[in-house]
Design an enzyme around this catalytic site. Structure first.
Site, PDB file in Angstrom:
ATOM      1  N   SER A   1     -13.423 -15.969 -12.559  1.00  0.00           N
ATOM      2  CA  SER A   1     -13.631 -14.464 -13.011  1.00  0.00           C
ATOM      3  C   SER A   1     -14.999 -13.978 -13.258  1.00  0.00           C
ATOM      4  O   SER A   1     -15.152 -12.728 -13.388  1.00  0.00           O
ATOM      5  CB  SER A   1     -13.012 -14.456 -14.357  1.00  0.00           C
TER       6      SER A   1
ATOM      7  N   HIS B   1     -15.914 -12.889 -20.714  1.00  0.00           N
ATOM      8  CA  HIS B   1     -16.904 -12.332 -19.777  1.00  0.00           C
ATOM      9  C   HIS B   1     -17.996 -11.359 -20.216  1.00  0.00           C
ATOM     10  O   HIS B   1     -17.958 -10.905 -21.580  1.00  0.00           O
ATOM     11  CB  HIS B   1     -16.124 -11.646 -18.784  1.00  0.00           C
TER      12      HIS B   1
ATOM     13  N   ASP C   1     -15.313  -9.239 -23.382  1.00  0.00           N
ATOM     14  CA  ASP C   1     -13.915  -9.544 -23.993  1.00  0.00           C
ATOM     15  C   ASP C   1     -13.831 -11.156 -24.188  1.00  0.00           C
ATOM     16  O   ASP C   1     -12.395 -11.532 -24.705  1.00  0.00           O
ATOM     17  CB  ASP C   1     -12.942  -9.572 -22.747  1.00  0.00           C
TER      18      ASP C   1
END
Length: 387
Positions: free
Chosen positions: A41, A351, A348
């Protein structure tokens, strides 16, 4: 760590000045016509969203104005790399709508590990581990050239054959392999014990890409996860194991152990693949410096997620960034973003914000946090003296 950061910066300035004074190096910047990215991610530009549903609003709000497949309010480091090389943002390989692969492709998906899930016993959202990403790349390499011969639209949307040997190959993966161990309640020593196998599989993928013509590899190490809300909120740490910045030292120690072994693996790859150029990028030092000296660089609340709901770190696993709830028959976002993401580091819980990603990219651009210390535009230059 601050002293180390300043040494990196000073060394980078020396390298930059040397290049300015050296016509031989200045006249030979690399020309990367494409980027092929592999990862999780930290560099996913829409892979997981294409396969399992879009990363919800407010992801993407700062730069794109809408969800863009990225787990951030805006751009990721890979986006800034592409912009710096005057290339378009990478389309996710798994995204069939509106994608253009003429200048590369992104095989990264959020939640990905290096080891296959059945080996990591992964408790994550992505079954697309690094070996699967390589298979996707290999098929893409072969089939893109078959379809390019059909001409017309295919020629505009798919890369030329020569781009595969001229491209920059970027990697940012490994964080989820460590997190998987924590989710299984493994001890620190148990997690360290499987790191060699993880990196053995990483090296195998690099060798496979080399055999398909890849020659320039840009490899990020993993970050200080002991400073991330998703770790601080979910996993128990003895109070004595928090450092003065509020980070959980045992998790950072494992990340540093992984990074040391990764750097050693890159050295061995340099020896085994003599025609390749490798750049090992110390993302850990940059992220740790930014978190622990947030105020100095214009940021605030470094251990608190900008987008989330509740708790000390504004992180709640069942109600992560973008979570919705039906209230009086209407669906509303209950885990929203903070007032000014541009002043925050963590987006979040897992990240980084666009602002933090941009700051990190600006530090790695000139090579001061890389080994060898080549600027991004010189990453195709092989190390003159092998380590």
């Amino acid at each position: 760590m601050e002293t180390l950061f300043l040494r990196h910066v000073a060394f980078g300035l020396v390298i930059w000045a040397t290049m300015l004074l050296s016509p031989s190096t200045c006249s030979k910047p690399c020309s990367f016509p494409a980027i092929f990215n592999f990862g999780d991610s930290n560099s996913d530009t829409g892979g997981l969203s294409a396969a399992f549903g879009q990363a919800p609003y407010p992801n993407g709000e700062t730069f794109f104005g809408t969800p863009s497949g990225r787990y951030s309010d805006g751009r990721l480091i890979i986006d800034f790399i592409a912009e710096s090389l005057r290339l378009p943002h990478l389309s996710a390989f798994l995204d069939s709508v509106g994608s253009n692969f003429s200048h590369g492709a992104n095989f990264a998906t959020a939640g990905s590990t290096i080891r296959p899930p059945n080996m990591t016993i992964q408790y994550g959202p992505s079954p697309i581990s690094l070996d699967v990403q390589y298979v996707e790349f290999s098929n893409f390499h072969t089939r893109s050239q078959i379809y390019r011969k059909k001409g017309e639209l295919f020629e505009k949307l798919l890369p030329r054959e020569e781009y595969f040997s001229q491209a920059l190959y970027t990697f940012d993966i490994g964080q989820n392999d460590l997190t998987a161990g924590y989710k299984l309640n493994m001890t620190i020593e148990q997690i360290k014990a499987y790191v060699p196998d993880v990196l053995g599989q990483f090296s195998n993928v690099i060798k496979n890409i080399y055999n398909e013509g890849g020659r320039t590899f840009w490899i990020h190490n993993t970050g200080p996860v002991g400073c991330y809300p998703y770790i601080l909120d979910r996993f128990f740490v003895n109070p004595a194991q928090y450092n003065k910045y509020g980070c959980a030292s045992p998790f950072n120690d494992v990340a540093q152990f992984f990074n040391q072994r990764l750097e050693e693996a890159v050295v061995q790859l340099e020896k085994a693949l003599p025609m390749a150029a490798f750049t090992y990028v110390d993302i850990y030092s940059l992220k740790y410096t930014l978190i622990t000296q947030a105020k100095k660089y214009g940021f605030e609340k470094p251990l608190v997620a900008c987008c989330g709901r509740g708790g000390k770190y504004n992180y709640n696993l069942p109600e992560k960034c973008g979570a919705k709830k039906t209230i009086n028959g209407k669906e509303v976002v209950i885990a929203n973003s903070c007032k000014d993401p541009m002043t925050r580091i963590n987006w979040d819980g897992t990240h980084f914000t666009e602002a933090a990603n941009k700051w990190i990219f600006q530090q790695i651009l000139n090579g001061s946090f890389s080994d060898p210390p080549n600027p991004l535009e010189m990453a195709c230059q092989r190390r003159k003296t092998k380590k």
